[in-house]
Motif scaffolding. Structure first.
Motif, mmCIF file in Angstrom:
data_model
loop_
_atom_site.group_PDB
_atom_site.id
_atom_site.type_symbol
_atom_site.label_atom_id
_atom_site.label_comp_id
_atom_site.label_asym_id
_atom_site.label_seq_id
_atom_site.Cartn_x
_atom_site.Cartn_y
_atom_site.Cartn_z
ATOM 1 N N ILE A 135 4.564 112.891 11.442
ATOM 2 C CA ILE A 135 4.494 111.769 10.511
ATOM 3 C C ILE A 135 4.072 110.555 11.314
ATOM 4 O O ILE A 135 4.740 110.184 12.280
ATOM 5 C CB ILE A 135 5.845 111.520 9.812
ATOM 6 C CG1 ILE A 135 6.271 112.774 9.049
ATOM 7 C CG2 ILE A 135 5.741 110.307 8.882
ATOM 8 C CD1 ILE A 135 7.701 112.731 8.546
ATOM 9 N N GLU A 136 2.971 109.966 10.937
ATOM 10 C CA GLU A 136 2.406 108.840 11.689
ATOM 11 C C GLU A 136 2.231 107.616 10.803
ATOM 12 O O GLU A 136 1.928 107.744 9.615
ATOM 13 C CB GLU A 136 1.029 109.203 12.267
ATOM 14 C CG GLU A 136 1.010 110.381 13.201
ATOM 15 C CD GLU A 136 1.662 110.123 14.544
ATOM 16 O OE1 GLU A 136 2.066 108.968 14.831
ATOM 17 O OE2 GLU A 136 1.787 111.085 15.319
ATOM 18 N N SER A 137 2.381 106.457 11.417
ATOM 19 C CA SER A 137 1.964 105.217 10.768
ATOM 20 C C SER A 137 0.448 105.272 10.649
ATOM 21 O O SER A 137 -0.235 105.720 11.575
ATOM 22 C CB SER A 137 2.367 104.021 11.624
ATOM 23 O OG SER A 137 1.682 102.863 11.205
ATOM 24 N N GLY A 151 -6.532 120.207 15.399
ATOM 25 C CA GLY A 151 -6.451 121.086 14.240
ATOM 26 C C GLY A 151 -5.437 120.716 13.189
ATOM 27 O O GLY A 151 -5.212 121.469 12.244
ATOM 28 N N PHE A 152 -4.818 119.546 13.305
ATOM 29 C CA PHE A 152 -3.894 119.083 12.266
ATOM 30 C C PHE A 152 -4.705 118.541 11.087
ATOM 31 O O PHE A 152 -5.744 117.909 11.279
ATOM 32 C CB PHE A 152 -2.986 117.965 12.805
ATOM 33 C CG PHE A 152 -1.877 118.438 13.712
ATOM 34 C CD1 PHE A 152 -0.554 118.389 13.286
ATOM 35 C CD2 PHE A 152 -2.141 118.910 14.991
ATOM 36 C CE1 PHE A 152 0.479 118.800 14.121
ATOM 37 C CE2 PHE A 152 -1.123 119.316 15.838
ATOM 38 C CZ PHE A 152 0.188 119.268 15.404
ATOM 39 N N ILE A 153 -4.211 118.782 9.897
ATOM 40 C CA ILE A 153 -4.835 118.293 8.669
ATOM 41 C C ILE A 153 -3.995 117.125 8.147
ATOM 42 O O ILE A 153 -2.768 117.239 8.043
ATOM 43 C CB ILE A 153 -4.900 119.397 7.585
ATOM 44 C CG1 ILE A 153 -5.600 120.653 8.123
ATOM 45 C CG2 ILE A 153 -5.547 118.887 6.308
ATOM 46 C CD1 ILE A 153 -7.041 120.463 8.507
ATOM 47 N N ALA A 154 -4.647 116.021 7.820
ATOM 48 C CA ALA A 154 -3.945 114.815 7.356
ATOM 49 C C ALA A 154 -3.871 114.796 5.836
ATOM 50 O O ALA A 154 -4.810 115.220 5.151
ATOM 51 C CB ALA A 154 -4.667 113.572 7.855
ATOM 52 N N ARG A 155 -2.749 114.279 5.342
ATOM 53 C CA ARG A 155 -2.597 114.043 3.905
ATOM 54 C C ARG A 155 -1.646 112.866 3.713
ATOM 55 O O ARG A 155 -0.841 112.558 4.599
ATOM 56 C CB ARG A 155 -2.134 115.297 3.182
ATOM 57 C CG ARG A 155 -0.753 115.758 3.523
ATOM 58 C CD ARG A 155 -0.368 116.964 2.636
ATOM 59 N NE ARG A 155 1.031 117.211 2.724
ATOM 60 C CZ ARG A 155 1.566 118.301 3.216
ATOM 61 N NH1 ARG A 155 0.812 119.268 3.656
ATOM 62 N NH2 ARG A 155 2.877 118.446 3.241
ATOM 63 N N PRO A 156 -1.721 112.222 2.563
ATOM 64 C CA PRO A 156 -0.848 111.062 2.329
ATOM 65 C C PRO A 156 0.628 111.485 2.218
ATOM 66 O O PRO A 156 0.930 112.613 1.876
ATOM 67 C CB PRO A 156 -1.327 110.495 0.988
ATOM 68 C CG PRO A 156 -2.448 111.342 0.531
ATOM 69 C CD PRO A 156 -2.626 112.491 1.465
ATOM 70 N N LEU A 165 0.876 112.155 6.848
ATOM 71 C CA LEU A 165 1.492 113.399 7.314
ATOM 72 C C LEU A 165 0.372 114.284 7.863
ATOM 73 O O LEU A 165 -0.618 114.535 7.181
ATOM 74 C CB LEU A 165 2.192 114.113 6.157
ATOM 75 C CG LEU A 165 2.846 115.439 6.497
ATOM 76 C CD1 LEU A 165 4.078 115.219 7.365
ATOM 77 C CD2 LEU A 165 3.241 116.175 5.221
ATOM 78 N N LEU A 166 0.547 114.723 9.099
ATOM 79 C CA LEU A 166 -0.424 115.632 9.715
ATOM 80 C C LEU A 166 0.257 116.979 9.884
ATOM 81 O O LEU A 166 1.403 117.048 10.318
ATOM 82 C CB LEU A 166 -0.916 115.078 11.048
ATOM 83 C CG LEU A 166 -1.770 113.826 10.830
ATOM 84 C CD1 LEU A 166 -1.053 112.599 11.286
ATOM 85 C CD2 LEU A 166 -3.114 113.998 11.459
ATOM 86 N N GLU A 167 -0.450 118.046 9.526
ATOM 87 C CA GLU A 167 0.157 119.376 9.509
ATOM 88 C C GLU A 167 -0.772 120.387 10.183
ATOM 89 O O GLU A 167 -1.974 120.378 9.957
ATOM 90 C CB GLU A 167 0.398 119.792 8.067
ATOM 91 C CG GLU A 167 0.946 121.172 7.899
ATOM 92 C CD GLU A 167 1.157 121.549 6.438
ATOM 93 O OE1 GLU A 167 1.090 122.744 6.139
ATOM 94 O OE2 GLU A 167 1.376 120.650 5.599
ATOM 95 N N ARG A 168 -0.170 121.229 10.977
ATOM 96 C CA ARG A 168 -0.912 122.352 11.578
ATOM 97 C C ARG A 168 -0.175 123.631 11.266
ATOM 98 O O ARG A 168 1.013 123.755 11.557
ATOM 99 C CB ARG A 168 -1.033 122.167 13.084
ATOM 100 C CG ARG A 168 -1.734 123.346 13.705
ATOM 101 C CD ARG A 168 -2.383 123.037 14.995
ATOM 102 N NE ARG A 168 -2.903 124.269 15.559
ATOM 103 C CZ ARG A 168 -3.142 124.429 16.836
ATOM 104 N NH1 ARG A 168 -2.934 123.438 17.679
ATOM 105 N NH2 ARG A 168 -3.606 125.560 17.282
#
Length: 170
Positions: A135-137, A151-156, A165-168
């Motif tokens: 979880i990033e600012s 390879g992380f995918i970002a979403r609000p 929110l970045l998810e791998r």
């Protein structure tokens, strides 16, 4: 894994810097306090998602008093100095985990973040985690770019437009 038995590992960053990584343990409190005093106020805010001039005893304890499986905390040293801290926190079923990394301000740009995130990603997969979150600012452009590169995918984040929110998935 027992922290007392864990041998430090050496990682070589993309810049060629050798960092020694080991689990954090009780007794590392003073070193962690000093590390977070060497982190910019923005980076402390990015790491804890709140403004703070110094870490509380509870925040330090959360990094040094862990079970070293479901929750683990790692310290990275270069030239004998603590330069970074990383936390891997898994949910109870060990399906999802969150990662957070902090690097001393004067050690940024040396590949430490990349190497630690790569190491933590491997640790999460080794423990059977199916997806890793960060979880990033939205202001933390460097971390978001690094995580996307890995390879992380970002979403609000629903309900908070200041976060991403970045998810791998593994």
């Amino acid at each position: 894994m027992s922290a007392e038995l864990a041998d430090p590992i050496t990682l070589t960053t993309r810049s060629g810097l050798a960092i020694e990584v080991r689990p954090a343990m009780p007794g590392d409190e003073a070193a962690l306090r000093q590390l977070f005093e060497s982190v910019s106020s923005d980076d402390r805010r990015f790491r804890f998602l709140t403004a703070c001039d110094q870490l509380s005893n509870e925040q330090i304890a959360a990094m040094t008093q862990v079970d070293h499986w479901q929750t683990d905390s790692f310290l990275a040293f270069a030239d004998g100095e603590l330069v970074a801290s990383a936390v891997l926190a898994c949910d109870k079923p060990m399906v999802m985990a969150e990662v957070a990394i902090s690097i001393r301000s004067d050690r940024k740009g040396q590949g430490i973040g990349w190497s630690l995130l790569d190491y933590i990603t491997g640790e999460a997969a080794r423990r059977g985690v199916k997806y890793l979150l960060s979880i990033e600012s939205r202001e933390n452009h460097q971390a978001i770019a690094l995580e996307r590169e890995m390879g992380f995918i970002a979403r609000p984040v629903e309900g908070d437009s200041t976060l991403v929110l970045l998810e791998r998935r593994f």
